[in-house]
Motif scaffolding. Structure first.
Motif, PDB file in Angstrom:
ATOM      1  N   UNK A 267       0.850  -1.187   0.000  1.00  0.00           N
ATOM      2  CA  UNK A 267       0.000   0.000   0.000  1.00  0.00           C
ATOM      3  C   UNK A 267       0.884   1.235   0.000  1.00  0.00           C
ATOM      4  N   UNK A 268       0.542   2.210  -0.845  1.00  0.00           N
ATOM      5  CA  UNK A 268       1.362   3.415  -0.943  1.00  0.00           C
ATOM      6  C   UNK A 268       0.566   4.627  -0.485  1.00  0.00           C
ATOM      7  N   UNK A 269       1.208   5.464   0.316  1.00  0.00           N
ATOM      8  CA  UNK A 269       0.553   6.671   0.817  1.00  0.00           C
ATOM      9  C   UNK A 269       0.129   7.586  -0.328  1.00  0.00           C
ATOM     10  N   UNK A 270       0.957   7.647  -1.349  1.00  0.00           N
ATOM     11  CA  UNK A 270       0.646   8.549  -2.471  1.00  0.00           C
ATOM     12  C   UNK A 270      -0.574   8.109  -3.273  1.00  0.00           C
ATOM     13  N   UNK A 271      -1.011   6.858  -3.100  1.00  0.00           N
ATOM     14  CA  UNK A 271      -2.190   6.370  -3.814  1.00  0.00           C
ATOM     15  C   UNK A 271      -3.493   6.691  -3.082  1.00  0.00           C
ATOM     16  N   UNK A 272      -3.410   7.216  -1.883  1.00  0.00           N
ATOM     17  CA  UNK A 272      -4.615   7.559  -1.126  1.00  0.00           C
ATOM     18  C   UNK A 272      -5.245   8.837  -1.684  1.00  0.00           C
ATOM     19  N   UNK A 273      -6.552   9.027  -1.509  1.00  0.00           N
ATOM     20  CA  UNK A 273      -7.214  10.239  -2.008  1.00  0.00           C
ATOM     21  C   UNK A 273      -6.583  11.507  -1.436  1.00  0.00           C
ATOM     22  N   UNK A 274      -6.299  12.467  -2.313  1.00  0.00           N
ATOM     23  CA  UNK A 274      -5.664  13.718  -1.914  1.00  0.00           C
ATOM     24  C   UNK A 274      -6.526  14.918  -2.329  1.00  0.00           C
ATOM     25  N   UNK A 275      -7.845  14.809  -2.196  1.00  0.00           N
ATOM     26  CA  UNK A 275      -8.727  15.902  -2.586  1.00  0.00           C
ATOM     27  C   UNK A 275      -8.674  17.081  -1.620  1.00  0.00           C
ATOM     28  N   UNK A 276      -9.296  18.183  -2.013  1.00  0.00           N
ATOM     29  CA  UNK A 276      -9.291  19.387  -1.182  1.00  0.00           C
ATOM     30  C   UNK A 276      -9.991  19.177   0.155  1.00  0.00           C
ATOM     31  N   UNK A 277     -10.933  18.241   0.193  1.00  0.00           N
ATOM     32  CA  UNK A 277     -11.694  18.000   1.420  1.00  0.00           C
ATOM     33  C   UNK A 277     -11.104  16.870   2.266  1.00  0.00           C
ATOM     34  N   UNK A 278     -10.008  16.277   1.816  1.00  0.00           N
ATOM     35  CA  UNK A 278      -9.391  15.192   2.582  1.00  0.00           C
ATOM     36  C   UNK A 278      -8.502  15.775   3.679  1.00  0.00           C
ATOM     37  N   UNK A 279      -9.136  16.260   4.738  1.00  0.00           N
ATOM     38  CA  UNK A 279      -8.409  16.943   5.807  1.00  0.00           C
ATOM     39  C   UNK A 279      -8.622  16.303   7.177  1.00  0.00           C
ATOM     40  N   UNK A 280      -9.623  15.441   7.314  1.00  0.00           N
ATOM     41  CA  UNK A 280     -10.003  14.933   8.628  1.00  0.00           C
ATOM     42  C   UNK A 280      -8.963  13.934   9.153  1.00  0.00           C
ATOM     43  N   UNK A 281      -8.500  14.151  10.363  1.00  0.00           N
ATOM     44  CA  UNK A 281      -7.490  13.283  10.958  1.00  0.00           C
ATOM     45  C   UNK A 281      -8.094  11.962  11.424  1.00  0.00           C
ATOM     46  N   UNK A 282      -7.234  11.018  11.745  1.00  0.00           N
ATOM     47  CA  UNK A 282      -7.655   9.667  12.090  1.00  0.00           C
ATOM     48  C   UNK A 282      -8.556   9.646  13.321  1.00  0.00           C
ATOM     49  N   UNK A 283      -8.153  10.324  14.382  1.00  0.00           N
ATOM     50  CA  UNK A 283      -8.932  10.274  15.617  1.00  0.00           C
ATOM     51  C   UNK A 283     -10.294  10.935  15.458  1.00  0.00           C
ATOM     52  N   UNK A 284     -10.349  12.052  14.750  1.00  0.00           N
ATOM     53  CA  UNK A 284     -11.633  12.719  14.522  1.00  0.00           C
ATOM     54  C   UNK A 284     -12.552  11.846  13.678  1.00  0.00           C
ATOM     55  N   UNK A 285     -11.986  11.200  12.648  1.00  0.00           N
ATOM     56  CA  UNK A 285     -12.778  10.323  11.790  1.00  0.00           C
ATOM     57  C   UNK A 285     -13.359   9.158  12.592  1.00  0.00           C
ATOM     58  N   UNK A 286     -12.551   8.569  13.452  1.00  0.00           N
ATOM     59  CA  UNK A 286     -13.019   7.437  14.257  1.00  0.00           C
ATOM     60  C   UNK A 286     -14.117   7.881  15.214  1.00  0.00           C
TER      61      UNK A 286
END
Length: 303
Positions: free
Chosen positions: A184-203
């Motif tokens: 799995x590559x970090x650069x392949x993850x979605x990088x949209x303008x709205x992709x700002x939510x951190x892991x803990x907040x998302x959980x």
């Protein structure tokens, strides 16, 4: 392209040292640099600093309200497929690349750790591997299957040990063949303008939704699967004869179920514990290949 964390681009100021840089440079916990960088970049984000303190109490209050509402709905009411479709949609559109990468990694690492224990047990058992290639693969009820996988593994392993009349013990020759870096590559993850939510907040946001759209049994089991972090740690330490490494795995006593209110925070600890346990296994794997003693395992670099 993956982003370089801000704390790695700023010059060190001894009058105002970065706590994130200190944690990144610290080598007391076994984490690869790329994982630690992603973890700390996510932890130091504005989302976690400014949004999480507001989201957490709201999410916990919502859990209480949903628990009251579910008293009046059928006990087996569940929409797991819809839940996982919504989770995948939310992850792709609003969650940070680092958080998404760490979430996908978790399924791979968890599967490898269970396979390691199952293969090295004196009563070997097979495991169900969960290795999603991308966020869309999570739609196949991956979160629910992950929780079921863990409990079913503990049941199968201990049933096999009891039937054979043996106890888990140090393996004569430890098999690390299943331990590897996920593709799995970090650069392949979605990088949209709205992709700002951190892991803990998302959980914290997704936990009440998880509770709402699953049965009480499924949600309670998911929350209390976190208690098994110590159990998996004990199994691994027993096989390796390395009890000192149990300090890296700490998510409360497995025989004392906790309230589901703190499930979001404990899920983050669960993810970090899995990363450190997997990293420890990789270091020991590297030491074994190099023919070095276990005391040299921390000398094995992990990129």
């Amino acid at each position: 392209m993956s982003r370089t964390p801000e704390f790695l681009t700023q010059a060190h100021d001894e009058r105002d040292p970065s706590p994130w840089l200190a944690l990144y440079l610290d080598q007391s916990t076994p984490l690869p640099d790329n994982v630690k960088s992603a973890w700390l970049a996510d932890s130091s984000s504005g989302s976690r600093q400014y949004l999480l303190p507001f989201l957490r109490p709201i999410a916990r209050l919502t859990i209480i309200l949903i628990q009251i509402v579910k008293v009046f709905v059928p006990r087996n009411w569940s929409h797991s497929m819809l839940l996982h479709r919504f989770l995948a949609w939310g992850l792709k559109r609003f969650v940070s690349p680092e958080a998404n990468w760490l979430i996908l990694r978790h399924f791979h690492l968890g599967s490898q750790v269970l396979a390691f224990i199952g293969r090295n047990s004196p009563a070997p058992v097979t495991t169900n591997s969960l290795e999603p290639a991308d966020i869309d693969a999570l739609k196949d009820e991956m979160f629910l299957k992950h929780d079921l996988n863990l409990f079913n593994f503990v049941i199968r392993l201990n049933t096999a040990l009891r039937e054979k009349g043996v106890a888990l013990c140090k393996a004569e020759e430890v098999d690390f063949s299943m331990i590897k870096e996920p593709g799995l590559r970090l650069e392949d993850m979605p990088h949209g303008k709205l992709n700002f939510l951190d892991l803990q907040s998302a959980i914290e946001l997704f936990t009440p939704l998880y509770q709402l759209m699953l049965t009480d049994n499924d949600f309670w089991r998911a929350a209390n699967s976190l208690q098994l972090d110590e159990t998996i740690g004990i199994y691994t330490a027993t096989i390796l004869n390395a009890p000192e490494h149990l300090i890296l795995v700490n998510n409360k006593h497995p025989l004392v179920p906790l309230s589901t209110l703190r499930a979001g925070h404990r899920l983050v600890i669960h993810g970090l514990s899995t990363e450190m346990l997997h990293s420890l296994l990789r270091r020991m794997q590297a030491a074994q290949k190099a023919g070095e003693p276990e005391t040299a395992l921390y000398d094995q670099p992990l990129a």
